[in-house]
Motif scaffolding. Structure first.
Motif, PDB file in Angstrom:
ATOM      1  N   THR A 159       0.913   3.929  -3.046  1.00  0.00           N
ATOM      2  CA  THR A 159       0.577   5.328  -2.767  1.00  0.00           C
ATOM      3  C   THR A 159       1.661   6.251  -3.286  1.00  0.00           C
ATOM      4  OG1 THR A 159      -0.742   4.750  -0.836  1.00  0.00           O
ATOM      5  CG2 THR A 159       0.096   7.008  -0.931  1.00  0.00           C
ATOM      6  N   GLU A 160       2.922   5.902  -3.024  1.00  0.00           N
ATOM      7  CA  GLU A 160       4.015   6.752  -3.501  1.00  0.00           C
ATOM      8  C   GLU A 160       4.046   6.795  -5.026  1.00  0.00           C
ATOM      9  OE1 GLU A 160       8.844   7.354  -3.194  1.00  0.00           O
ATOM     10  OE2 GLU A 160       7.811   6.283  -1.582  1.00  0.00           O
TER      11      GLU A 160
ATOM     12  N   THR B 239       4.182   7.926   1.664  1.00  0.00           N
ATOM     13  CA  THR B 239       3.082   7.955   2.614  1.00  0.00           C
ATOM     14  C   THR B 239       3.620   7.938   4.038  1.00  0.00           C
ATOM     15  OG1 THR B 239       0.978   6.930   3.186  1.00  0.00           O
ATOM     16  CG2 THR B 239       2.784   5.451   2.696  1.00  0.00           C
TER      17      THR B 239
ATOM     18  N   GLN C 269       0.837  -1.212   0.000  1.00  0.00           N
ATOM     19  CA  GLN C 269       0.000   0.000   0.000  1.00  0.00           C
ATOM     20  C   GLN C 269       0.868   1.257   0.000  1.00  0.00           C
ATOM     21  OE1 GLN C 269      -2.528  -0.706   3.423  1.00  0.00           O
ATOM     22  NE2 GLN C 269      -4.073  -1.726   2.183  1.00  0.00           N
TER      23      GLN C 269
ATOM     24  N   SER D  55       1.494   6.419  -7.070  1.00  0.00           N
ATOM     25  CA  SER D  55       0.337   7.128  -7.636  1.00  0.00           C
ATOM     26  C   SER D  55       0.349   8.622  -7.327  1.00  0.00           C
ATOM     27  CB  SER D  55      -0.972   6.492  -7.161  1.00  0.00           C
ATOM     28  OG  SER D  55      -1.150   6.686  -5.785  1.00  0.00           O
ATOM     29  N   THR D  56       0.958   9.016  -6.213  1.00  0.00           N
ATOM     30  CA  THR D  56       0.939  10.431  -5.832  1.00  0.00           C
ATOM     31  C   THR D  56       2.274  11.130  -6.029  1.00  0.00           C
ATOM     32  OG1 THR D  56       1.587  10.040  -3.529  1.00  0.00           O
ATOM     33  CG2 THR D  56      -0.786   9.938  -4.041  1.00  0.00           C
TER      34      THR D  56
END
Length: 162
Positions: free
Chosen positions: A138-139, A146, A134, A141-142
């Motif tokens: 997250t890293e 995180t 996860q 996609s953004t």
């Protein structure tokens, strides 16, 4: 994959009896289980030895907040473990929200045909895989990592806050 920091990360699921350890490849393609470490005085030393086998960018330690996002006794325990791990290894530690990672791990093991009793030895590793994957996703996609880091000069576990 813009903004993704290349490097191996080690995911840690801190429990009272066992600590699940997972890792990813330098490109963050996949998190995989590594080991379940018994939670005792040697746990941090064992994880440090595991980390020596890789050129680790950072540790990703699960922060078990309750469903409302508030701290629990386990949250404090994970923070203290994370501070001790960083002090022992000198490697940065990132604390990430791990709500439901163990539940997700149990569900994945059940769906693969394993009973909860037969999964006890690996569920902590799978929970570490879930939280690490996860964090990686997250890293990617953004473009931003995180969670929160612990200051490298952290002296007291009581001062480590997200």
């Amino acid at each position: 994959m813009s903004g993704f920091r290349r490097g191996v990360r080690i995911g840690i699921d801190v429990g009272r009896a066992r600590v699940g350890v997972a890792r990813c490849d330098p490109d963050g393609m996949l998190a995989v289980p590594v080991e379940t470490v018994q939670r005792n005085e040697q746990a941090i030393d064992r994880i440090a030895v595991i980390a020596e086998d890789y050129d680790v960018l950072e540790f990703v330690v699960g922060l078990p907040v309750n469903l409302m996002g508030a701290d629990t006794a386990s949250t404090t325990d994970s923070r203290e473990f994370a501070v001790a791990l960083q002090a022992r290894t000198g490697t940065p530690v990132r604390l990430v929200d791990e709500r439901l990672s163990t539940v997700t791990a149990h569900a994945a093991l059940r769906s693969s045909g394993r009973s909860q009793k037969n999964s006890r030895s690996i569920v902590d590793q799978i929970a570490a895989v879930v939280l690490l994957q996860q964090a990686i996703d997250t890293e990617k996609s953004t473009g931003n990592p995180t969670g929160a880091t612990i200051p490298l000069d952290e002296e007291s576990p009581d001062n480590a806050r997200t």
